[in-house]
Scaffold this motif. Structure first.
Motif, short mmCIF file in Angstrom:
data_model
loop_
_atom_site.label_atom_id
_atom_site.label_comp_id
_atom_site.label_asym_id
_atom_site.label_seq_id
_atom_site.Cartn_x
_atom_site.Cartn_y
_atom_site.Cartn_z
N PRO A 108 29.15 1.79 50.01
CA PRO A 108 29.89 1.53 49.53
C PRO A 108 30.16 2.58 47.46
O PRO A 108 31.51 2.47 46.87
N GLY A 109 29.00 3.44 47.31
CA GLY A 109 29.50 4.15 46.60
C GLY A 109 29.88 5.42 46.76
O GLY A 109 29.49 6.30 45.83
N GLY A 110 29.53 5.70 48.21
CA GLY A 110 30.49 6.85 48.52
C GLY A 110 29.96 7.81 49.36
O GLY A 110 29.03 6.59 50.46
N THR A 111 29.56 8.45 49.93
CA THR A 111 29.89 8.65 51.62
C THR A 111 28.21 10.26 51.62
O THR A 111 28.94 11.06 50.71
N ASN A 118 27.16 21.15 67.48
CA ASN A 118 27.61 21.56 66.63
C ASN A 118 27.93 19.64 66.58
O ASN A 118 29.24 19.69 66.71
N GLN A 119 27.53 18.81 65.02
CA GLN A 119 27.96 17.79 64.74
C GLN A 119 27.76 18.25 63.13
O GLN A 119 26.33 18.16 62.61
N THR A 120 28.69 17.12 62.59
CA THR A 120 28.41 16.48 61.53
C THR A 120 28.26 14.89 61.37
O THR A 120 29.05 13.77 62.56
N LEU A 121 27.64 14.18 60.82
CA LEU A 121 26.93 13.19 60.51
C LEU A 121 27.37 12.76 58.78
O LEU A 121 26.99 12.89 58.38
N GLU A 122 28.43 11.41 58.71
CA GLU A 122 28.51 10.74 57.43
C GLU A 122 27.98 9.42 57.32
O GLU A 122 28.46 8.82 58.46
N VAL A 149 29.27 2.24 57.70
CA VAL A 149 29.54 2.86 58.53
C VAL A 149 28.91 4.85 58.80
O VAL A 149 28.44 4.77 57.68
N LEU A 150 28.83 4.69 59.56
CA LEU A 150 28.52 6.17 60.30
C LEU A 150 29.90 7.08 61.03
O LEU A 150 30.23 6.35 61.48
N ARG A 151 30.24 8.02 60.23
CA ARG A 151 30.77 8.84 60.57
C ARG A 151 31.16 10.63 61.11
O ARG A 151 30.01 10.79 60.53
N HIS A 152 30.92 10.56 62.72
CA HIS A 152 29.79 11.24 63.83
C HIS A 152 31.45 11.96 64.55
O HIS A 152 31.28 11.67 65.46
#
Length: 241
Positions: A151-154, A143-147, A104-107
């Motif tokens: 399964p092991g974390g972000t 300005n943006q953040t991408l996570e 999963v990409l959280r953008h």
């Protein structure tokens, strides 16, 4: 007097080796608080020394280059981390014969008005030429953040600020696609190392404000991602805030 002058010269160049700043000071400036202005940090380096007899001379342009170099190293380390994490992803439940893994990409993105320093110069320019040709102006930036959610974390994937010549759907989509392309390429590299999975499902959660331009940009991102590679199954979730 000559000996005294030679002594003072050697003392002033104590933190330098071969007319270069010692690596320890480059590391200290690069690992300092990124919110500190470059000129403030350069002044601190000159005034705060470990040995009272030392005289450190680091300009703000050196501070900026040291920070940029460490950012590039950090990006490579994070990219390698994503590759290894994708290569060890568990297989997702699927009735298809193809083996499939999911990330999963959280953008999150938004525009801001701020003053940025730009460098319009030829490749291979010296630091002095960079300083002369640099200019500062106020402009719209993305300005943006991408996570990358694994399964092991972000994993917080570093994304640079992008100046916007105009605020239309094509421009915003381009700024969103640039960091996504880096993540997709890292995921494909990890997928090639995976022993079980042959395909990767990417769920892209895109968060932005409720203007129509962002919705149009999301559609462009969807079109680009679906044609990026046959090994990637792309899904997008558009959230307005």
């Amino acid at each position: 007097k000559r000996d005294e002058a030679d002594y003072k010269l050697k003392e002033s160049l104590a933190p330098r080796t071969g007319v270069r700043v010692e690596a320890i000071w480059v590391v200290r400036t690069a690992l300092a608080d990124p919110c500190l202005p470059a000129r403030t940090l350069a002044q601190w380096v000159r005034e705060f020394t470990i040995e009272e007899s030392a005289s450190i001379a680091i300009g703000h342009s050196t501070v900026t280059r040291a920070r940029d170099a460490f950012c590039e190293l950090l990006k490579k380390i994070i990219r390698n981390h994503v590759v290894v994490a994708v290569a060890s992803l568990p297989q997702s439940g699927s009735t298809k014969p193809e083996r499939l893994a999911t990330i999963v990409l959280r953008h999150i993105h938004d525009e801001a008005l701020m003053r940025m320093r730009s460098y319009a110069c030829d490749e291979g320019s010296t630091p002095a030429e960079l300083l002369r040709q640099s200019k500062s102006k106020t402009s719209k930036v993305q300005n943006q953040t991408l996570e990358v959610c694994l399964p092991g974390g972000t994993v917080n994937y570093p994304v640079e600020l992008r100046a916007l010549l105009q605020k239309n759907a094509g421009t915003i989509a381009t700024t969103l696609i640039e960091p996504m392309k880096e993540v997709f390429e890292a995921c494909l590299e990890g997928l090639r190392l995976h022993r079980q999975c042959q395909y990767l499902r990417i769920v892209h959660v895109l968060v932005g404000d409720g203007i129509a331009t962002n919705m149009s940009a999301a559609k462009m991102v969807l079109h680009w991602a679906r044609h990026f590679n046959v090994k990637i199954s792309y899904r997008i979730i558009q959230i307005t805030c």
